[in-house]
Scaffold this motif. Structure first.
Motif, PDB file in Angstrom:
ATOM      1  N   GLU A   1      87.811  44.205  -9.767  1.00 13.19           N
ATOM      2  CA  GLU A   1      88.602  45.429  -9.953  1.00 13.19           C
ATOM      3  C   GLU A   1      87.890  46.567  -9.230  1.00 13.19           C
ATOM      4  OE1 GLU A   1      90.804  45.105 -14.238  1.00 13.19           O
ATOM      5  OE2 GLU A   1      88.653  45.505 -14.274  1.00 13.19           O
ATOM      6  N   LEU A   2      88.670  47.508  -8.730  1.00 16.04           N
ATOM      7  CA  LEU A   2      88.123  48.694  -8.069  1.00 16.04           C
ATOM      8  C   LEU A   2      88.326  49.897  -8.985  1.00 16.04           C
ATOM      9  CD1 LEU A   2      89.536  48.173  -4.453  1.00 16.04           C
ATOM     10  CD2 LEU A   2      87.435  47.244  -5.463  1.00 16.04           C
ATOM     11  N   ALA A   3      87.246  50.627  -9.263  1.00 12.96           N
ATOM     12  CA  ALA A   3      87.333  51.844 -10.074  1.00 12.96           C
ATOM     13  C   ALA A   3      87.604  53.021  -9.147  1.00 12.96           C
ATOM     14  CB  ALA A   3      86.038  52.053 -10.853  1.00 12.96           C
ATOM     15  N   LEU A   4      88.639  53.818  -9.464  1.00 15.42           N
ATOM     16  CA  LEU A   4      89.081  54.906  -8.591  1.00 15.42           C
ATOM     17  C   LEU A   4      88.779  56.262  -9.215  1.00 15.42           C
ATOM     18  CD1 LEU A   4      92.610  53.513  -7.628  1.00 15.42           C
ATOM     19  CD2 LEU A   4      90.425  53.119  -6.501  1.00 15.42           C
ATOM     20  N   GLY A   5      88.238  57.161  -8.395  1.00 14.25           N
ATOM     21  CA  GLY A   5      88.065  58.551  -8.785  1.00 14.25           C
ATOM     22  C   GLY A   5      87.176  58.748  -9.996  1.00 14.25           C
ATOM     23  N   ARG A   6      87.246  59.985 -10.535  1.00 14.09           N
ATOM     24  CA  ARG A   6      86.377  60.342 -11.652  1.00 14.09           C
ATOM     25  C   ARG A   6      86.811  59.694 -12.954  1.00 14.09           C
ATOM     26  NH1 ARG A   6      85.553  66.882 -10.759  1.00 14.09           N
ATOM     27  NH2 ARG A   6      84.495  66.753  -8.729  1.00 14.09           N
ATOM     28  N   ASP A   7      88.117  59.465 -13.126  1.00 11.08           N
ATOM     29  CA  ASP A   7      88.579  58.896 -14.379  1.00 11.08           C
ATOM     30  C   ASP A   7      88.356  57.393 -14.455  1.00 11.08           C
ATOM     31  OD1 ASP A   7      90.395  58.101 -12.522  1.00 11.08           O
ATOM     32  OD2 ASP A   7      92.170  58.821 -13.595  1.00 11.08           O
ATOM     33  N   GLY A   8      87.979  56.755 -13.322  1.00 10.41           N
ATOM     34  CA  GLY A   8      87.654  55.332 -13.351  1.00 10.41           C
ATOM     35  C   GLY A   8      88.831  54.409 -13.543  1.00 10.41           C
ATOM     36  N   ALA A   9      90.051  54.869 -13.211  1.00 18.24           N
ATOM     37  CA  ALA A   9      91.215  53.990 -13.310  1.00 18.24           C
ATOM     38  C   ALA A   9      90.970  52.730 -12.485  1.00 18.24           C
ATOM     39  CB  ALA A   9      92.462  54.719 -12.814  1.00 18.24           C
ATOM     40  N   ARG A  10      91.344  51.567 -13.036  1.00 17.63           N
ATOM     41  CA  ARG A  10      91.014  50.290 -12.407  1.00 17.63           C
ATOM     42  C   ARG A  10      92.199  49.718 -11.639  1.00 17.63           C
ATOM     43  NH1 ARG A  10      86.992  46.853 -16.433  1.00 17.63           N
ATOM     44  NH2 ARG A  10      85.507  48.538 -16.850  1.00 17.63           N
ATOM     45  N   LEU A  11      91.891  49.214 -10.453  1.00 10.15           N
ATOM     46  CA  LEU A  11      92.886  48.572  -9.598  1.00 10.15           C
ATOM     47  C   LEU A  11      92.502  47.112  -9.424  1.00 10.15           C
ATOM     48  CD1 LEU A  11      95.292  48.705  -7.588  1.00 10.15           C
ATOM     49  CD2 LEU A  11      93.618  49.315  -5.825  1.00 10.15           C
ATOM     50  N   ASP A  12      93.411  46.193  -9.766  1.00 10.64           N
ATOM     51  CA  ASP A  12      93.142  44.767  -9.637  1.00 10.64           C
ATOM     52  C   ASP A  12      92.956  44.411  -8.169  1.00 10.64           C
ATOM     53  OD1 ASP A  12      92.876  42.079 -10.072  1.00 10.64           O
ATOM     54  OD2 ASP A  12      95.019  41.705 -10.359  1.00 10.64           O
ATOM     55  N   ALA A  13      91.840  43.745  -7.847  1.00 13.00           N
ATOM     56  CA  ALA A  13      91.533  43.382  -6.464  1.00 13.00           C
ATOM     57  C   ALA A  13      91.499  41.879  -6.256  1.00 13.00           C
ATOM     58  CB  ALA A  13      90.204  44.005  -6.038  1.00 13.00           C
ATOM     59  N   GLY A  14      91.907  41.109  -7.265  1.00 12.72           N
ATOM     60  CA  GLY A  14      91.989  39.665  -7.085  1.00 12.72           C
ATOM     61  C   GLY A  14      90.864  38.910  -7.767  1.00 12.72           C
ATOM     62  N   THR A  15      91.031  37.585  -7.807  1.00 12.56           N
ATOM     63  CA  THR A  15      90.043  36.685  -8.407  1.00 12.56           C
ATOM     64  C   THR A  15      89.580  35.692  -7.354  1.00 12.56           C
ATOM     65  OG1 THR A  15      91.099  36.905 -10.570  1.00 12.56           O
ATOM     66  CG2 THR A  15      89.641  35.020 -10.257  1.00 12.56           C
ATOM     67  N   ALA A  16      88.306  35.393  -7.340  1.00 14.62           N
ATOM     68  CA  ALA A  16      87.758  34.488  -6.321  1.00 14.62           C
ATOM     69  C   ALA A  16      86.552  33.755  -6.888  1.00 14.62           C
ATOM     70  CB  ALA A  16      87.361  35.265  -5.071  1.00 14.62           C
ATOM     71  N   VAL A  17      86.226  32.634  -6.261  1.00 15.99           N
ATOM     72  CA  VAL A  17      85.039  31.848  -6.626  1.00 15.99           C
ATOM     73  C   VAL A  17      83.968  32.099  -5.576  1.00 15.99           C
ATOM     74  CG1 VAL A  17      84.105  29.549  -7.024  1.00 15.99           C
ATOM     75  CG2 VAL A  17      86.423  30.103  -7.802  1.00 15.99           C
ATOM     76  N   VAL A  18      82.781  32.401  -6.041  1.00 12.59           N
ATOM     77  CA  VAL A  18      81.646  32.684  -5.168  1.00 12.59           C
ATOM     78  C   VAL A  18      80.557  31.664  -5.439  1.00 12.59           C
ATOM     79  CG1 VAL A  18      79.843  34.347  -4.600  1.00 12.59           C
ATOM     80  CG2 VAL A  18      82.174  35.143  -5.039  1.00 12.59           C
ATOM     81  N   ALA A  19      79.968  31.121  -4.389  1.00 12.86           N
ATOM     82  CA  ALA A  19      78.841  30.195  -4.501  1.00 12.86           C
ATOM     83  C   ALA A  19      77.615  30.825  -3.870  1.00 12.86           C
ATOM     84  CB  ALA A  19      79.157  28.877  -3.795  1.00 12.86           C
ATOM     85  N   THR A  20      76.500  30.786  -4.565  1.00  7.49           N
ATOM     86  CA  THR A  20      75.268  31.343  -4.032  1.00  7.49           C
ATOM     87  C   THR A  20      74.086  30.431  -4.403  1.00  7.49           C
ATOM     88  OG1 THR A  20      73.855  33.313  -4.018  1.00  7.49           O
ATOM     89  CG2 THR A  20      74.946  32.806  -6.067  1.00  7.49           C
ATOM     90  N   PRO A  21      73.100  30.277  -3.547  1.00  2.26           N
ATOM     91  CA  PRO A  21      72.947  30.923  -2.234  1.00  2.26           C
ATOM     92  C   PRO A  21      73.683  30.188  -1.107  1.00  2.26           C
ATOM     93  CG  PRO A  21      70.998  29.651  -2.718  1.00  2.26           C
ATOM     94  CD  PRO A  21      71.879  29.532  -3.922  1.00  2.26           C
ATOM     95  N   LEU A  22      74.100  28.934  -1.354  1.00  7.76           N
ATOM     96  CA  LEU A  22      74.828  28.168  -0.354  1.00  7.76           C
ATOM     97  C   LEU A  22      76.020  27.488  -1.005  1.00  7.76           C
ATOM     98  CD1 LEU A  22      71.840  26.511   1.571  1.00  7.76           C
ATOM     99  CD2 LEU A  22      73.327  28.353   2.418  1.00  7.76           C
ATOM    100  N   THR A  23      76.915  26.962  -0.178  1.00  9.08           N
ATOM    101  CA  THR A  23      78.096  26.267  -0.682  1.00  9.08           C
ATOM    102  C   THR A  23      77.815  24.769  -0.771  1.00  9.08           C
ATOM    103  OG1 THR A  23      79.482  27.917   0.409  1.00  9.08           O
ATOM    104  CG2 THR A  23      80.558  25.892  -0.307  1.00  9.08           C
ATOM    105  N   PRO A  24      78.049  24.158  -1.928  1.00  3.76           N
ATOM    106  CA  PRO A  24      77.861  22.700  -2.025  1.00  3.76           C
ATOM    107  C   PRO A  24      78.972  21.979  -1.259  1.00  3.76           C
ATOM    108  CG  PRO A  24      78.765  23.570  -4.068  1.00  3.76           C
ATOM    109  CD  PRO A  24      78.480  24.751  -3.206  1.00  3.76           C
ATOM    110  N   VAL A  25      78.596  21.195  -0.271  1.00  6.23           N
ATOM    111  CA  VAL A  25      79.572  20.505   0.570  1.00  6.23           C
ATOM    112  C   VAL A  25      79.320  18.999   0.506  1.00  6.23           C
ATOM    113  CG1 VAL A  25      79.898  22.463   2.127  1.00  6.23           C
ATOM    114  CG2 VAL A  25      78.101  20.775   2.605  1.00  6.23           C
ATOM    115  N   ASP A  26      80.330  18.260   0.942  1.00  7.80           N
ATOM    116  CA  ASP A  26      80.229  16.805   0.927  1.00  7.80           C
ATOM    117  C   ASP A  26      79.095  16.348   1.850  1.00  7.80           C
ATOM    118  OD1 ASP A  26      80.776  14.181   0.411  1.00  7.80           O
ATOM    119  OD2 ASP A  26      82.478  14.053   1.797  1.00  7.80           O
ATOM    120  N   GLY A  27      78.358  15.359   1.427  1.00  7.52           N
ATOM    121  CA  GLY A  27      77.254  14.830   2.219  1.00  7.52           C
ATOM    122  C   GLY A  27      75.932  15.499   1.952  1.00  7.52           C
TER     123      GLY A  27
END
Length: 317
Positions: free
Chosen positions: A230-256
């Motif tokens: 979510e993105l917080a906007l301005g002083r009142d902190g109104a929230r804007l939905d920015a989507g859902t995603a999967v993050v892998a850290t520090p690397l992406t597990p891949v086949d092999g």
């Protein structure tokens, strides 16, 4: 002005009266009395002890009183027509409502997940990789500037994926990053990342968050997070939905890379021979990781290209 036309000196008024009387007798008019040119003001002036200026003042006060007593006097004078364009009216200040154009109308156009890539350098003889990142593209179609003050990340799910068998996966190196992810967060944990992004009217913008983690449990441990942004906007902190995603850290597990049981293992194209050290433990570890990754990656949320390929390769055995 009407006051200037009605007010005359004493001698001028008397001369006008004599002329009016002579005209009446000569023309043999009706005996009806002809009004004095001065009207009410003239009669007030002729009263003993009442000067011309006092008479003028009295007449003005009477006029104001009459106008005040008739609320629609302008309509009476102007036959109900609106005031002419050159009539000045009082200035009125109107406070805009929250739904007016003064409220930023920011939109999230895209959320792109980027996998770690080889940076071209090496550390300790191993290839160096960049950090995984999420890239936001926003647009402000409104007429006022929009300001993003924070990116709010709610961790909806997470998993720790250990490497079960070394198959040549390079070890990631430490680097500077924008977001430090917790190693084992509770579901629903919320992180807030301070940012300062400004979008003028009809301006598009793009910014990136890079993800890292503290010292991992081992050099090859991978952490997966499904995050609602979510993105917080301005002083009142109104929230804007920015989507859902999967993050892998520090690397992406891949086949092999020895992280999960895949279609190649299921089909027999890749086989752990009977003399493979720890064969049963490795197979159980990979199948367990496949189940955890399938549950997390198949839920709601965008995937990076490498994670999308891993999801299609996963098999639970």
């Amino acid at each position: 002005m009407i006051f200037g036309q009605s007010y005359m000196g004493g001698s001028a008024v008397q001369a006008a009266e004599h002329d009016a009387e002579r005209k009446q007798s000569t023309e043999d008019c009706s005996p009806t009395e002809i009004p004095h040119p001065g009207g009410l003001l003239q009669r007030l002036e002729q009263r003993p002890g009442l000067s011309g200026m006092v008479a003028l003042t009295t007449f003005a006060a009477l006029g104001v009183g009459v106008l005040a007593a008739v609320p629609d006097w302008r309509d009476m004078v102007m036959n109900g027509d609106p005031p002419p364009a050159d009539v000045h009216t009082a200035e009125v200040s109107v406070t805009p409502t929250p739904s007016s154009a003064a409220t930023p109308d920011l939109r999230v156009l895209d959320l792109v997940l980027r996998d770690p890539l080889r940076s071209g350098g090496t550390v300790g003889g191993e290839p160096e990789f960049t950090l995984p990142s999420a890239e936001f593209t926003v647009h402000n179609p409104g007429t006022h500037r929009a300001v993003i003050t924070r990116v709010i990340m709610k961790i909806e799910d997470s998993a720790v994926i250990e490497q079960c068998a070394a198959e040549g996966m390079p070890v990631a190196v430490s680097a500077e990053y924008d977001v430090l992810m917790p190693l084992r967060p509770a579901d629903g944990a919320e992180l807030q990342v301070p940012v300062s992004q400004h979008q003028a009217s009809d301006e598009a913008d793009r910014f990136t968050l890079r993800f890292g983690s503290p010292e991992p449990l081992s050099p090859t441990t991978v952490h997966l997070y499904r995050i609602r942004f979510e993105l917080a906007l301005g002083r009142d902190g109104a929230r804007l939905d920015a989507g859902t995603a999967v993050v892998a850290t520090p690397l992406t597990p891949v086949d092999g890379a020895g992280y999960f049981w895949s279609a190649d293992h299921d089909s027999g194209r890749v086989v752990f021979g009977p003399d493979f050290t720890g064969r049963e433990e490795v197979i159980a570890c990979m199948k367990s990781n496949s189940g955890a990754m399938t549950s997390l990656l198949s839920g709601a949320g965008g995937l990076s290209p490498a994670l999308a390929r891993s999801l299609s390769d996963l098999r639970t055995g």
